[in-house]
Design an enzyme around this catalytic site. Structure first.
Site, PDB file in Angstrom:
ATOM      1  N   GLY A 264     -88.254   0.180  29.336  1.00  0.00           N
ATOM      2  CA  GLY A 264     -87.981  -1.240  29.562  1.00  0.00           C
ATOM      3  C   GLY A 264     -86.522  -1.562  29.314  1.00  0.00           C
ATOM      4  O   GLY A 264     -86.180  -2.664  28.902  1.00  0.00           O
TER       5      GLY A 264
ATOM      6  N   SER B 218     -84.531  -1.370  36.793  1.00  0.00           N
ATOM      7  CA  SER B 218     -84.559  -2.061  38.095  1.00  0.00           C
ATOM      8  C   SER B 218     -83.319  -2.924  38.285  1.00  0.00           C
ATOM      9  O   SER B 218     -82.682  -2.902  39.350  1.00  0.00           O
ATOM     10  CB  SER B 218     -85.789  -2.966  38.206  1.00  0.00           C
ATOM     11  OG  SER B 218     -86.944  -2.241  37.964  1.00  0.00           O
TER      12      SER B 218
ATOM     13  N   ASP C  64     -81.252  -9.471  32.352  1.00  0.00           N
ATOM     14  CA  ASP C  64     -81.020  -8.030  32.454  1.00  0.00           C
ATOM     15  C   ASP C  64     -79.888  -7.711  33.437  1.00  0.00           C
ATOM     16  O   ASP C  64     -79.128  -6.759  33.238  1.00  0.00           O
ATOM     17  CB  ASP C  64     -82.321  -7.304  32.836  1.00  0.00           C
ATOM     18  CG  ASP C  64     -83.154  -8.063  33.865  1.00  0.00           C
ATOM     19  OD1 ASP C  64     -82.684  -9.098  34.397  1.00  0.00           O
ATOM     20  OD2 ASP C  64     -84.285  -7.628  34.150  1.00  0.00           O
TER      21      ASP C  64
HETATM   22  O1  PMV Z   1     -89.717  -6.729  29.795  1.00  0.00           O
HETATM   23  P1  PMV Z   1     -88.247  -6.945  29.934  1.00  0.00           P
HETATM   24  O2  PMV Z   1     -87.450  -6.090  28.979  1.00  0.00           O
HETATM   25  O3  PMV Z   1     -87.777  -6.813  31.339  1.00  0.00           O
HETATM   26  O4  PMV Z   1     -87.947  -8.425  29.477  1.00  0.00           O
HETATM   27  C1  PMV Z   1     -88.607  -9.530  30.043  1.00  0.00           C
HETATM   28  C2  PMV Z   1     -88.120 -10.783  29.418  1.00  0.00           C
HETATM   29  C3  PMV Z   1     -88.788 -12.059  29.951  1.00  0.00           C
HETATM   30  O5  PMV Z   1     -88.150 -13.144  29.299  1.00  0.00           O
HETATM   31  C4  PMV Z   1     -90.264 -12.080  29.592  1.00  0.00           C
HETATM   32  C5  PMV Z   1     -88.652 -12.186  31.447  1.00  0.00           C
HETATM   33  C6  PMV Z   1     -87.239 -12.512  31.927  1.00  0.00           C
HETATM   34  O6  PMV Z   1     -86.954 -12.242  33.097  1.00  0.00           O
HETATM   35  O7  PMV Z   1     -86.441 -13.077  31.168  1.00  0.00           O
END
Ligand code: PMV
Length: 333
Positions: free
Chosen positions: A113, A117, A160
């Site tokens: 995680g 992507s 991200d």
């Molecule tokens: O699961 P990850 O590490 O991609 O994080 C997701 C974080 C969320 O806040 C749940 C979704 C987002 O896009 O911010």
């Protein structure tokens, strides 16, 4: 990359990421704190004379996949969906069409995680811009990458993508309304992989469905998380780790209050709780899940990194050694 890149090719890299504070709330117009981590993803692209895209992504067990340009609009295998959607969006925006040879390689497992992507999307766009001599700003890369991710996933804050482009530790507001790199050095961060790959989009969907039933309940949860993010930001700038640890525990407590995916643990889970508890018992200032929850990684803060990592191992997790990566998106050749 270990594989040789042809001389007319372009190779770029971007860091992975970990959410520090504010997951889920950031999907609903609240801020979060995210760090880039020093495990990177690489994309090499060269032009190809035929009207097709050849993809080599050994980490995803894809070798020599061939997609004709005419088929770019069709549904693609999930392992290469982000690369091909990024190519499609780039070609469309800049009115370009060309055959390509693409190679991707990652220093981290896509199970963690760490944002493979988003990193692969960002790298693909940057490499294409270099290859076709298109001037593109970091903001334009963000917008095109965010569009690409939304095209595929339908939801997401884009935190991200910001980490992959800018590197370092970032205060981020939904959709990149704020992207503020923070002057923070050397977080005493410990990371543990739960052994369980979580599906972010499924968890986000489950939370959304539950939220539609009791919107006020979730608005309050998101406000509470937002307050924690607001307090954590200056504390991080002051390197007040005990207080940041305490705020992590508070954030984790709220993440347990979600009514989905499970009534018992919220977006946390038994395995996350086990690792969090082990970290705290080993003297961590604080510990919490990182990202969507259920699985993937937990993060902890503590001075005695070795002791906390040992506790993670004994609790059945896998310590993952990472530091903050201050280098964002980068051309490698
Ligand atoms: O699961 P990850 O590490 O991609 O994080 C997701 C974080 C969320 O806040 C749940 C979704 C987002 O896009 O911010």
């Amino acid at each position: 990359m270990t594989q040789k890149q042809p001389s007319n090719g372009v190779k770029v890299s971007a860091p992975g990421k970990l959410m520090l504070f504010g997951e889920h709330a950031v999907v609903y117009n609240r801020p979060c704190l995210v760090t880039a981590v020093n495990q990177r993803l690489f994309v090499g692209i060269e032009k190809h004379s035929e009207n097709k895209i050849l993809i080599d992504a050994p980490q995803m067990k894809i070798t020599d996949l061939s997609v004709s340009l005419a088929d770019l609009n069709k549904e693609q295998p999930k392992e290469v969906r982000f690369v091909l959607e990024a190519v499609r969006n780039f070609f469309k925006k800049y009115d370009i069409e060309s055959g390509l040879k693409i190679k991707t390689e990652s220093q981290f497992s896509s199970e963690y995680g760490f944002g493979s992507s988003s990193a692969v999307t960002v790298c693909t766009i940057k490499a294409l811009a270099e290859l076709f001599e298109v001037k593109i700003t970091e903001r334009e890369i963000f917008d095109l990458a965010y569009k690409t991710v939304l095209d595929i996933q339908g939801a997401g804050s884009g935190f991200d993508i910001a980490a992959a482009i800018y590197g370092g530790i970032i205060y981020f507001l939904t959709g990149g309304k704020i992207i503020e790199p923070l002057p923070i050095k050397d977080i005493p961060l410990v990371v543990g992989y739960t052994g369980l790959k979580a599906s972010t989009s499924e968890i986000v969907k489950a939370v959304k469905a539950e939220m539609e039933k009791t919107p006020e309940y979730y608005e309050k949860i998101y406000d509470d998380i937002s307050q924690i993010v607001g307090k954590a930001k200056p504390e991080m700038e002051n390197a007040n780790w005990p207080e940041i640890g305490r705020l992590m525990n508070e954030n984790q407590e709220i993440l347990r209050k979600f009514k989905a995916p499970s009534a018992e643990y919220g977006v946390s889970s038994e395995v996350i709780e086990k690792l969090v508890k082990a970290c705290l018992e080993a003297g961590a200032f604080g510990a919490k899940l990182s990202g969507a929850g259920v699985g993937d990684c937990i993060i902890a803060l503590g001075k005695d990194k070795e002791k906390i990592e040992k506790a993670i191992k004994e609790a059945g997790g896998t310590p993952v050694s990472v530091d903050v990566d201050y280098q964002g998106l980068k051309i490698e050749n």
